[in-house]
Design a protein around this motif. Structure first.
Motif, PDB file in Angstrom:
ATOM      1  N   ASP A 206     -26.728 -27.245  48.878  1.00  0.00           N
ATOM      2  CA  ASP A 206     -26.477 -25.917  48.298  1.00  0.00           C
ATOM      3  C   ASP A 206     -26.131 -24.879  49.368  1.00  0.00           C
ATOM      4  OD1 ASP A 206     -27.179 -27.125  45.932  1.00  0.00           O
ATOM      5  OD2 ASP A 206     -29.166 -26.197  45.797  1.00  0.00           O
ATOM      6  N   GLY A 207     -26.807 -24.959  50.501  1.00  0.00           N
ATOM      7  CA  GLY A 207     -26.576 -23.965  51.563  1.00  0.00           C
ATOM      8  C   GLY A 207     -25.173 -24.068  52.136  1.00  0.00           C
ATOM      9  N   TRP A 208     -24.732 -25.284  52.426  1.00  0.00           N
ATOM     10  CA  TRP A 208     -23.375 -25.463  52.959  1.00  0.00           C
ATOM     11  C   TRP A 208     -22.333 -25.043  51.919  1.00  0.00           C
ATOM     12  CZ3 TRP A 208     -24.646 -31.045  54.986  1.00  0.00           C
ATOM     13  CH2 TRP A 208     -25.319 -30.940  56.209  1.00  0.00           C
ATOM     14  N   ALA A 209     -22.600 -25.377  50.660  1.00  0.00           N
ATOM     15  CA  ALA A 209     -21.645 -25.030  49.601  1.00  0.00           C
ATOM     16  C   ALA A 209     -21.487 -23.513  49.522  1.00  0.00           C
ATOM     17  CB  ALA A 209     -22.125 -25.583  48.262  1.00  0.00           C
ATOM     18  N   GLU A 210     -22.608 -22.805  49.639  1.00  0.00           N
ATOM     19  CA  GLU A 210     -22.539 -21.344  49.560  1.00  0.00           C
ATOM     20  C   GLU A 210     -21.765 -20.770  50.749  1.00  0.00           C
ATOM     21  OE1 GLU A 210     -26.382 -19.495  48.888  1.00  0.00           O
ATOM     22  OE2 GLU A 210     -25.547 -17.587  49.611  1.00  0.00           O
ATOM     23  N   LEU A 211     -22.011 -21.335  51.943  1.00  0.00           N
ATOM     24  CA  LEU A 211     -21.278 -20.880  53.132  1.00  0.00           C
ATOM     25  C   LEU A 211     -19.771 -21.067  52.950  1.00  0.00           C
ATOM     26  CD1 LEU A 211     -23.272 -22.203  56.250  1.00  0.00           C
ATOM     27  CD2 LEU A 211     -22.626 -19.826  55.752  1.00  0.00           C
ATOM     28  N   ILE A 212     -19.371 -22.237  52.454  1.00  0.00           N
ATOM     29  CA  ILE A 212     -17.934 -22.532  52.337  1.00  0.00           C
ATOM     30  C   ILE A 212     -17.297 -21.645  51.265  1.00  0.00           C
ATOM     31  CG2 ILE A 212     -16.277 -24.350  51.716  1.00  0.00           C
ATOM     32  CD1 ILE A 212     -18.344 -26.262  53.201  1.00  0.00           C
ATOM     33  N   ARG A 213     -18.034 -21.384  50.185  1.00  0.00           N
ATOM     34  CA  ARG A 213     -17.499 -20.455  49.162  1.00  0.00           C
ATOM     35  C   ARG A 213     -17.290 -19.072  49.763  1.00  0.00           C
ATOM     36  NH1 ARG A 213     -20.978 -23.328  45.335  1.00  0.00           N
ATOM     37  NH2 ARG A 213     -19.528 -24.649  44.186  1.00  0.00           N
ATOM     38  N   SER A 214     -18.128 -18.723  50.724  1.00  0.00           N
ATOM     39  CA  SER A 214     -17.978 -17.426  51.392  1.00  0.00           C
ATOM     40  C   SER A 214     -16.815 -17.458  52.382  1.00  0.00           C
ATOM     41  CB  SER A 214     -19.303 -17.072  52.097  1.00  0.00           C
ATOM     42  OG  SER A 214     -19.133 -15.991  52.983  1.00  0.00           O
ATOM     43  N   TYR A 215     -16.749 -18.526  53.217  1.00  0.00           N
ATOM     44  CA  TYR A 215     -15.651 -18.613  54.204  1.00  0.00           C
ATOM     45  C   TYR A 215     -14.282 -18.508  53.551  1.00  0.00           C
ATOM     46  CZ  TYR A 215     -18.987 -20.777  57.549  1.00  0.00           C
ATOM     47  OH  TYR A 215     -20.032 -21.045  58.381  1.00  0.00           O
ATOM     48  N   ARG A 216     -14.131 -19.113  52.375  1.00  0.00           N
ATOM     49  CA  ARG A 216     -12.780 -19.183  51.812  1.00  0.00           C
ATOM     50  C   ARG A 216     -12.301 -17.841  51.264  1.00  0.00           C
ATOM     51  NH1 ARG A 216     -13.156 -22.425  45.974  1.00  0.00           N
ATOM     52  NH2 ARG A 216     -14.688 -21.010  45.098  1.00  0.00           N
ATOM     53  N   HIS A 218     -12.819 -14.637  52.936  1.00  0.00           N
ATOM     54  CA  HIS A 218     -13.071 -13.636  53.980  1.00  0.00           C
ATOM     55  C   HIS A 218     -14.544 -13.427  54.297  1.00  0.00           C
ATOM     56  CE1 HIS A 218      -8.835 -12.811  53.530  1.00  0.00           C
ATOM     57  NE2 HIS A 218      -9.023 -12.666  52.234  1.00  0.00           N
ATOM     58  N   GLY A 219     -15.353 -14.466  54.173  1.00  0.00           N
ATOM     59  CA  GLY A 219     -16.764 -14.319  54.529  1.00  0.00           C
ATOM     60  C   GLY A 219     -17.507 -13.381  53.609  1.00  0.00           C
ATOM     61  N   LYS A 220     -17.151 -13.425  52.323  1.00  0.00           N
ATOM     62  CA  LYS A 220     -17.754 -12.475  51.378  1.00  0.00           C
ATOM     63  C   LYS A 220     -19.253 -12.750  51.189  1.00  0.00           C
ATOM     64  CE  LYS A 220     -16.820 -14.955  47.050  1.00  0.00           C
ATOM     65  NZ  LYS A 220     -18.111 -15.207  46.417  1.00  0.00           N
ATOM     66  N   GLY A 221     -19.969 -11.699  50.885  1.00  0.00           N
ATOM     67  CA  GLY A 221     -21.369 -11.821  50.514  1.00  0.00           C
ATOM     68  C   GLY A 221     -21.455 -11.847  48.995  1.00  0.00           C
ATOM     69  N   ARG A 222     -22.312 -11.003  48.424  1.00  0.00           N
ATOM     70  CA  ARG A 222     -22.440 -10.977  46.961  1.00  0.00           C
ATOM     71  C   ARG A 222     -21.145 -10.550  46.306  1.00  0.00           C
ATOM     72  NH1 ARG A 222     -27.972  -9.820  46.696  1.00  0.00           N
ATOM     73  NH2 ARG A 222     -29.013 -11.834  46.411  1.00  0.00           N
ATOM     74  N   GLU A 223     -20.453  -9.608  46.986  1.00  0.00           N
ATOM     75  CA  GLU A 223     -19.229  -9.082  46.399  1.00  0.00           C
ATOM     76  C   GLU A 223     -18.077  -9.208  47.360  1.00  0.00           C
ATOM     77  OE1 GLU A 223     -19.856  -5.126  44.847  1.00  0.00           O
ATOM     78  OE2 GLU A 223     -21.888  -5.803  44.304  1.00  0.00           O
ATOM     79  N   LYS A 224     -16.896  -9.076  46.794  1.00  0.00           N
ATOM     80  CA  LYS A 224     -15.659  -9.277  47.530  1.00  0.00           C
ATOM     81  C   LYS A 224     -15.536  -8.366  48.747  1.00  0.00           C
ATOM     82  CE  LYS A 224     -10.793  -9.312  46.191  1.00  0.00           C
ATOM     83  NZ  LYS A 224      -9.919  -8.991  45.049  1.00  0.00           N
TER      84      LYS A 224
END
Ligand SMILES: *Cc1c(COP(=O)(O)O)cnc(C)c1O
Length: 373
Positions: A206-216, A218-224
């Motif tokens: 789950d942690g890696w998946a969340e990181l990759i969703r963020s990387y793709r 612009h390194g987004k957090g909760r919001e764009k």
């Protein structure tokens, strides 16, 4: 005759593809539209991975996976030399050093003894052995049990490059679930390809998946517009997701067709040339059907004769990566990489796609046989 006939595939599913494309044009959500999430669910379900995160191409998928693993300066990453450039190209950008590992002549995949020697060499160089990137070359999974054993002994992560093997299997498991992280590509000529570039990362973590969703994004957090880390723009287009959803529906039948065609080649050619061998309990998705000839001269002569008969062939890969200018001064197996070097001189890939007709395939077989003494 085509080497890979994408037009024949398109003719087979044209109306359904048109409908999918029209749906996207009608809703107009070209970036991260509903087809993207639907595809991610379907891909994860297809191979049994917990997460599928689509992205712009298979090279970005590898880069983001390495970033998620935290690969950094001072690290060594082990890659086969007999592969496409992407597998090694993504390593220097992290600050880590790629180390080239030789492959097995019978499977074209990473040789675990060479891996063992190369890990020892990197440690002698004072680097931390961080990750290995096995490639499932030509659609056949690498020997993940043997690789995982070495990886856990040395604390390495396994990042599987399944760009050519989505749809393949290894001991009851599917490509997509064989590494800690697995990447694949939807480049048009791959077994499951779109009409442009596309890629995906699979993981159960789950942690890696969340990181990759963020990387793709612009390194987004909760919001764009909340940039919590450095990222990039690496989304899969909604249109490509729509095309892939349709192609995925036809994929199981296509995998069966590839297997049937590979069996026909093997039955007809096994006594004439060295045909590809699939180890027990493995299923190749036959991205390529790759023969070995006896010498570079013989390979090149056969290739020329087939070309005169209008039969397209390819050489994957004419130069191992450790011989490429881009990797000048490379490091690798201290005993050298003789198998990668020999394969680059002797391999020949035959026309292979699910819509290859019996007549065309017979022409390939006859021409190949008559081109050899
Ligand atoms: C195609 C391929 C890639 C890269 O995929 P792209 O989508 O073209 O970036 C990576 N590794 C291997 C082994 C490939 O065949």
């Amino acid at each position: 005759m085509q080497f890979i006939d994408l037009a024949a595939q398109q003719a087979h599913m044209k109306d359904a593809l048109d409908r999918r494309i029209q749906t996207v044009l009608a809703h107009g959500r070209y970036i991260m539209g509903p087809e993207v999430a639907e595809l991610e669910q379907a891909l994860a379900h297809f191979c049994g991975a917990r997460h599928a995160i689509t992205c712009a191409n298979g090279t970005d998928a590898l880069e983001m996976a390495l970033a998620a693993l935290g690969v950094a300066p001072g690290d060594a990453v082990f890659v086969p030399s007999f592969t496409f450039a992407s597998t090694a190209e993504v390593v220097p950008g992290t600050g880590a050093v790629p180390y080239f590992v030789d492959v097995s002549a019978s499977t074209f995949n990473i040789d675990v003894q060479s891996l063992d020697r190369t890990i020892a060499a990197a440690k002698r160089d004072g680097l931390r052995a961080a990750a290995v990137i096995p490639v499932d070359l030509f659609g056949l999974p690498a020997d993940y049990d043997a690789i995982s054993e070495i990886a856990s002994a040395h604390g390495l992560h396994v990042l599987a490059d399944a760009a050519q093997s989505f749809g393949a299997s290894y001991k009851e498991r599917s490509a997509g679930t064989l590494g800690d992280l697995t990447t694949s590509s939807f480049f048009p000529a791959k077994p499951l390809g779109c009409y442009g570039d596309g890629g995906v990362v699979f993981t159960d973590n789950d942690g890696w998946a969340e990181l990759i969703r963020s990387y793709r994004v612009h390194g987004k957090g909760r919001e764009k517009y909340d940039n919590v880390r450095l990222g990039r723009n690496s989304r899969l287009d909604t249109l490509q997701a729509a095309i892939l959803l349709e192609k995925l529906a036809h994929f199981p039948k296509e995998i069966d067709a590839r297997q049937r065609i590979a069996d026909i080649y093997t039955d007809a050619l096994a006594e004439t040339v060295t045909v590809p061998r699939v180890p027990d309990a493995c299923g190749s998705v036959w991205a390529q059907y790759t023969l070995r000839l006896q010498s570079r001269d013989q390979r090149d002569t056969v290739r020329e004769r087939l070309k005169e008969d209008g039969i397209p062939t390819e050489v994957y890969y004419p130069k191992p990566l450790h011989r490429q200018g881009a990797f000048n001064g490379h490091r690798g197996d201290p005993e050298g990489l003789p198998v990668s070097e020999e394969l680059s001189e002797t391999v020949l890939a035959l026309p292979m796609h699910p819509y290859l007709s019996n007549d065309d395939q017979q022409r390939v077989i006859d021409a190949l046989k008559s081109s050899l003494p």
